[in-house]
Scaffold this motif. Structure first.
Motif, PDB file in Angstrom:
ATOM      1  N   SER A  58       0.796  -1.231   0.000  1.00  0.00           N
ATOM      2  CA  SER A  58       0.000   0.000   0.000  1.00  0.00           C
ATOM      3  C   SER A  58       0.825   1.276   0.000  1.00  0.00           C
ATOM      4  CB  SER A  58      -0.936   0.016   1.217  1.00  0.00           C
ATOM      5  OG  SER A  58      -0.199  -0.139   2.420  1.00  0.00           O
ATOM      6  N   ASP A  59       2.028   1.231   0.539  1.00  0.00           N
ATOM      7  CA  ASP A  59       2.781   2.476   0.733  1.00  0.00           C
ATOM      8  C   ASP A  59       4.132   2.513   0.025  1.00  0.00           C
ATOM      9  OD1 ASP A  59       0.840   3.599   2.495  1.00  0.00           O
ATOM     10  OD2 ASP A  59       1.604   2.292   4.084  1.00  0.00           O
ATOM     11  N   ILE A  60       4.817   1.413  -0.043  1.00  0.00           N
ATOM     12  CA  ILE A  60       6.183   1.417  -0.558  1.00  0.00           C
ATOM     13  C   ILE A  60       6.202   1.809  -2.035  1.00  0.00           C
ATOM     14  CG2 ILE A  60       6.211  -1.048  -1.188  1.00  0.00           C
ATOM     15  CD1 ILE A  60       9.127  -1.088  -0.094  1.00  0.00           C
ATOM     16  N   GLY A  61       7.163   2.667  -2.399  1.00  0.00           N
ATOM     17  CA  GLY A  61       7.337   3.003  -3.803  1.00  0.00           C
ATOM     18  C   GLY A  61       7.812   1.788  -4.583  1.00  0.00           C
ATOM     19  N   LEU A  62       7.549   1.783  -5.878  1.00  0.00           N
ATOM     20  CA  LEU A  62       7.919   0.666  -6.743  1.00  0.00           C
ATOM     21  C   LEU A  62       8.657   1.202  -7.964  1.00  0.00           C
ATOM     22  CD1 LEU A  62       4.505  -1.245  -6.690  1.00  0.00           C
ATOM     23  CD2 LEU A  62       6.484  -1.645  -5.210  1.00  0.00           C
ATOM     24  N   GLY A  63       9.486   0.367  -8.561  1.00  0.00           N
ATOM     25  CA  GLY A  63      10.156   0.809  -9.769  1.00  0.00           C
ATOM     26  C   GLY A  63      10.903  -0.308 -10.456  1.00  0.00           C
ATOM     27  N   THR A  64      11.080  -0.157 -11.757  1.00  0.00           N
ATOM     28  CA  THR A  64      12.001  -1.025 -12.484  1.00  0.00           C
ATOM     29  C   THR A  64      13.376  -0.381 -12.402  1.00  0.00           C
ATOM     30  OG1 THR A  64      11.387   0.134 -14.524  1.00  0.00           O
ATOM     31  CG2 THR A  64      10.315  -1.975 -14.100  1.00  0.00           C
ATOM     32  N   SER A  65      14.323  -1.083 -11.815  1.00  0.00           N
ATOM     33  CA  SER A  65      15.673  -0.534 -11.767  1.00  0.00           C
ATOM     34  C   SER A  65      16.276  -0.497 -13.165  1.00  0.00           C
ATOM     35  CB  SER A  65      16.550  -1.345 -10.822  1.00  0.00           C
ATOM     36  OG  SER A  65      16.446  -2.723 -11.120  1.00  0.00           O
ATOM     37  N   ILE A  66      15.895  -1.440 -13.995  1.00  0.00           N
ATOM     38  CA  ILE A  66      16.233  -1.363 -15.412  1.00  0.00           C
ATOM     39  C   ILE A  66      15.210  -2.158 -16.224  1.00  0.00           C
ATOM     40  CG2 ILE A  66      17.912  -3.233 -15.187  1.00  0.00           C
ATOM     41  CD1 ILE A  66      19.384  -2.015 -17.613  1.00  0.00           C
ATOM     42  N   THR A  67      14.579  -1.466 -17.152  1.00  0.00           N
ATOM     43  CA  THR A  67      13.781  -2.100 -18.192  1.00  0.00           C
ATOM     44  C   THR A  67      14.604  -2.016 -19.474  1.00  0.00           C
ATOM     45  OG1 THR A  67      11.702  -1.368 -17.194  1.00  0.00           O
ATOM     46  CG2 THR A  67      11.640  -2.011 -19.516  1.00  0.00           C
TER      47      THR A  67
END
Length: 335
Positions: A58-67
């Motif tokens: 619900s709170d933690i940011g998300l991301g692709t470190s490399i796509t």
């Protein structure tokens, strides 16, 4: 140092299930980590895994470190970013990078060429997609017209980060991206690349402070000190020796040309023990975080205190077990 974010870099090495990755992200969220990054290589689809994580956090940011920019069209990357931003309620950052010819040519079957130009064109198109504009682009590699994103435009649009190790790739990040993913850098090496970032920002008439610098660090914080150092050393040697020339050249640029060449040559000659032995304890501590929980926390704090770092990302060696990953996540959690 207190303003430096602490992220977790979910393991690219094979985990037993998507659920295991979700559980690691949930653990990181409960411990106060700022963001969970997930790379994409030749395992699970990062966008799909992050969608699963988004639905169960619900709170933690998300991301692709490399796509990797060669494995999807720029428009599909933009569509995917918009979708993950939607399901995560605005918690997503898109990390892009060219990867390397070993992965792109041998796994995806796509010719690897002119990665800087390809990265620039991908950023340009993705920004148009995420803005909801009719995409019109006439580039060296991308020629598009007549369509716009059919679904709702993400609000806010995800930030776009670039992974890079060489001077020109880091300059590109400073000129065109919202963030730069740094890895396998000593303190002096980081300072050199930050100068490249600042030069890129100046070329783009931008403030370099607006470009988020995330330093990814291979970490093992275990009561078994030797095990922690052994698996981090093996991981470092694998990348320098076994993943093409980019990591070798990156280490050589930082004043370790002899070491880099020795690791590369011995690894490719099949003498893995000699390759590992070339990375001595001092160099290991310059590049990574490995030792007891107390030692590892102190070393990680040292990296976080480096000038120009906005976030440190706790990454894991290839040989770490799920239990060792969980232990390290807990030991290095924000205080």
């Amino acid at each position: 140092m207190t303003d430096v974010a602490r992220d977790v870099f979910l393991p690219v090495a094979a985990q037993p299930s998507v659920d295991a990755l979700v559980e690691q992200a949930q653990q990181a969220e409960s411990l106060g980590y700022d963001r969970a990054w997930l790379p994409e290589s030749w395992g699970r689809n990062a966008m799909m895994v992050l969608t699963s994580i988004a639905e169960r956090t619900s709170d933690i940011g998300l991301g692709t470190s490399i796509t990797p920019i060669y494995s999807r069209s720029p428009a599909l990357i933009g569509m995917s970013a918009a979708t993950v931003q939607e399901v995560s309620d605005g918690r997503f950052r898109l990390g892009l990078g060219p990867s390397g010819p070993i992965v792109i040519e041998n796994w995806h079957g796509v010719e690897y060429g002119n990665p800087l130009r390809r990265t620039r064109e991908t950023i340009d198109v993705v920004r148009q997609v995420l803005a909801g504009e009719e995409v019109s682009y006439d580039g060296e590699y991308v020629d598009l017209s007549g369509f716009r994103l059919r679904s709702a435009v993400p609000d806010p649009a995800p930030s776009i980060d670039v992974a890079g190790m060489g001077p020109k790739s880091v300059e590109l990040a400073g000129r065109f991206a919202d963030g730069w993913h740094a890895l396998m850098l000593t303190e002096e090496g980081l300072a050199d690349r930050l100068a490249d970032l600042e030069r890129g920002a100046a070329l783009g008439d931008r403030d370099p402070d607006d470009v988020r610098v995330t330093l990814s660090l291979t970490c093992a914080a275990l009561e078994d000190r030797e095990r922690a150092r052994d698996i981090v050393r093996q991981h470092s040697a694998f990348y320098v020796g076994g993943m093409g020339t980019f990591y070798r050249d990156n280490l050589a640029r930082q004043g370790y040309q002899e070491v880099a060449n020795t690791v590369y040559d011995e690894w490719n000659d099949g003498d893995r023990e000699e390759a590992l032995a070339a990375i001595d304890d001092d160099l290991l501590d310059e590049l990574a975080v490995a030792g007891t929980p107390e030692e590892a926390r102190e070393r990680l704090d040292g990296f976080a205190a480096m000038d120009g770092v906005d976030a440190v990302s706790v990454s894991f060696p290839r040989a770490a077990t799920v239990e060792e990953i969980d232990t390290t996540i807990e030991a290095l959690a924000p205080e």
